[in-house]
Every structure is written in C-alpha cells, then in structure tokens.
Scaffold this active site. Structure first.
Site, PDB file in Angstrom:
ATOM      1  N   SER A 119       0.841  -1.193   0.000  1.00 31.45           N
ATOM      2  CA  SER A 119       0.000   0.000   0.000  1.00 31.45           C
ATOM      3  C   SER A 119       0.878   1.245   0.000  1.00 31.45           C
ATOM      4  O   SER A 119       1.698   1.428  -0.897  1.00 31.45           O
ATOM      5  CB  SER A 119      -0.975  -0.038   1.188  1.00 31.45           C
ATOM      6  OG  SER A 119      -1.971   0.946   1.062  1.00 31.45           O
ATOM      7  N   GLU A 215      -1.684  -2.712  -8.258  1.00 34.60           N
ATOM      8  CA  GLU A 215      -2.944  -2.910  -7.535  1.00 34.60           C
ATOM      9  C   GLU A 215      -3.324  -1.582  -6.907  1.00 34.60           C
ATOM     10  O   GLU A 215      -2.543  -0.634  -6.898  1.00 34.60           O
ATOM     11  CB  GLU A 215      -2.799  -4.007  -6.470  1.00 34.60           C
ATOM     12  CG  GLU A 215      -1.801  -3.703  -5.366  1.00 34.60           C
ATOM     13  CD  GLU A 215      -2.429  -3.011  -4.155  1.00 34.60           C
ATOM     14  OE1 GLU A 215      -3.591  -3.295  -3.825  1.00 34.60           O
ATOM     15  OE2 GLU A 215      -1.747  -2.174  -3.543  1.00 34.60           O
ATOM     16  N   HIS A 280      -4.551  -5.325  -1.676  1.00 36.42           N
ATOM     17  CA  HIS A 280      -5.632  -5.104  -0.704  1.00 36.42           C
ATOM     18  C   HIS A 280      -6.731  -6.154  -0.894  1.00 36.42           C
ATOM     19  O   HIS A 280      -7.818  -5.858  -1.376  1.00 36.42           O
ATOM     20  CB  HIS A 280      -6.216  -3.714  -0.886  1.00 36.42           C
ATOM     21  CG  HIS A 280      -5.256  -2.606  -0.566  1.00 36.42           C
ATOM     22  ND1 HIS A 280      -4.305  -2.168  -1.460  1.00 36.42           N
ATOM     23  CD2 HIS A 280      -5.114  -1.845   0.543  1.00 36.42           C
ATOM     24  CE1 HIS A 280      -3.617  -1.174  -0.905  1.00 36.42           C
ATOM     25  NE2 HIS A 280      -4.090  -0.960   0.300  1.00 36.42           N
TER      26      HIS A 280
END
Length: 310
Positions: A119, A215, A280
């Site tokens: 992330s 992502e 995620h």
C-alpha cells in the site's frame, strides 16, 4: 534508458530472529497490533515495537505521529544491528512526507535486511530499490486485518521469510488479460503511489525491462484511468516486459475496472496477467520486488529465478 536491474537479496530469517515493527504511514489500532505481534511470536520471532508506532499526529489524524518521529523509528530499526527485519504495521499515507528525513547513507551502511509492507509502503519499496539496491517484500503488514485473519496470507509470508525456495512460483486466481510469456525483474505496488512518486529522487525513471505489479484500493475507475494515463504519458511504462495485476478492492465493479485496464495497458503489447492475489485483498500473497522472474500470463504463474531471500 537502463532496464530495471536485479537487486541484492537480504538473508532469510531463522527462529529467534528479531523483527522491528514500525509505522511509517497511518495510525495503528493497538488491538490489531497486539494480534499481529502474537502471530509473529507464534513463528518463534522476537518482535520489538518502535517507540512511536501507536502515536497519532496532533493535527493530521491520518498520520502515525510526526514525520520526524516516524522517520526516526524506521531509521533506528534499520540501523540496529540486532534487528534482522523491519515489518510495517500498516499503510494509509505518510511515507512520502518523511522520505527526505531518512539518512540513506547510514541505512546503506547498516547492510541488507528484510523490509515487508504494501500500500503506502510502495514508496519505500521504490526508495529502497533506488537508494539501497535491496530486494523488498510486498506483503501483509503486522497490524493488518488481512494478515491477522488470513491463514493463507500468514502461511505465504512465513514461507517467504523462512523458506523462500518453497514459494518460488506464485499462482494467479484469474486469467490472462493479454496472454504470453515475459521475463524481467519484479517491481511495483500501489498504482496511486507509483504515479505520485514520478519525478522524485526516490523512484526509478521507468519500468523498462521489468515485470510490473499493480494494484490499488478505494479508487473510482476514472482515478485509476488518471494514474495509468499519467504513467503512460510520462513514458514510465515504455519497454516494460509484462504486467501482473493484483486486487482492485472498492474500485467499482470489476468489469469496468477490467475494461479500463485492457484499454490503458493492452496497447503496450506485453503479457498482462490479472487477479494475481496480491495487495488489498483477502489471503494476499507476498511478492518479492527486485528478483528476476518469468511471467506466464496464460498459465497464471510467476516463477522467480531464485528465492526472494538468501
């Protein structure tokens, strides 16, 4: 432009290894942190929590304490010779604010060790590649719900840390957006962070020759379009060898996201594998960045030339 190069691999972990847990981004819920520490202790690791992990910035509640304190925690952990790995507690936002406060010369002198996170930690993956030349692990974080409650995520990260030769092939849960085979060095992470890092001294000038993993989470389709278009217009995707697409949680109906990914990435003329199970999502896989590998988009496999860690 120089292709993405293979990076130096840190040593694998052994029972009893000390791992430091840091919070370079957002604030960390204490109960989740404790649950994650229990998992790590169950692996016979010795987790130590950095001093400011449970801090919260007095003005900006989305930050785990001040930039200076977050940077100091990371640098102290990395430069501590007793620490074998640094595992981030969670993502959110904040790495980019404190990257300039790190003493990269001191961290380089400290030698290689393992970094784990994803992330917002994408910005650290890029910085560690550019400034330290190290393989890093794009994987679940100590206080993440996706880690605490997922046996598969725990099992895959543990295998990567302790017995990386057993997880040299990663398998997709989906199909090929564009079939084919490609070779290159793995890199990538969260799409928004890669776009936000463009032009900084902590990011690679391009993904040429790389197997790019992408992502994201919580982004409307038009925003994903903006990030991808920015990377394309900046020339960052020119010469990329292949792409692996992870999760797109809370980014709208997947059919629409898939159509966008095909529109923006299909013209690159390289293999693109979708739904690769990292990022995620539940049961997220750990993907090493900086390792030469082969992507077979049709078969849905990524095979590393060598284990992620020595």
């Amino acid at each position: 432009m120089t292709p993405v190069e293979a990076l130096r691999r840190p040593a694998r972990l052994a029972p009893g290894a000390r791992v430091a847990v840091v919070a370079p981004s957002g604030p960390v819920p204490e109960e989740r942190l404790q649950a994650g520490l229990d998992v790590l202790r169950g692996w016979d690791l010795d987790p130590v929590v950095a001093p400011h992990v449970l801090d919260r910035h007095s003005e900006f509640g989305y930050l785990a304490g001040t930039d200076a304190d977050r940077a100091a925690d990371l640098q102290s952990a990395w430069c501590d010779p007793a620490v074998d790995a640094v595992i981030c507690a969670r993502g959110g936002y904040g790495v980019q604010r404190m990257a300039d406060l790190l003493d990269w010369d001191a961290m380089r002198a400290a030698g290689p060790k393992v970094l784990v996170g994803f992330s917002d930690i994408t910005a650290l993956h890029e910085a560690f590649a550019v400034r330290l030349g190290l393989v890093t692990l794009h994987g679940p974080m100590a206080a993440g719900v996706d880690f605490i409650k997922s046996e598969r995520a725990q099992r895959h990260l543990k295998a990567t840390l302790f017995a990386p030769e057993t997880v040299r092939t990663l398998h997709s849960d989906g199909t090929a957006l564009v079939p084919g085979r490609a070779r290159g060095v793995t890199l990538g992470g969260c799409l928004a962070l890669l776009a936000g890092d463009l032009g900084t001294p902590y990011a690679r000038p391009a993904a040429r020759g790389g197997l790019l993993c992408l992502e994201d989470v919580g982004e409307e389709t038009y925003r994903l379009d903006r990030y991808l278009t920015q990377l394309l217009r900046a020339g960052w995707l020119e010469g990329v060898s292949g792409l692996l697409l992870g999760s797109w949680a809370e980014c709208g109906p997947y059919d629409g996201v898939r159509a966008l990914l095909a529109d923006r990435l299909g013209g690159l003329g390289v293999p693109v594998a979708e739904q690769f199970g990292f990022g995620h999502c539940d049961d997220a896989l750990t993907v090493p960045f900086g390792v030469p590998a082969e992507l077979d988009a049709g078969a849905g496999t990524l095979t590393l030339d060598e284990p992620a860690l020595r």
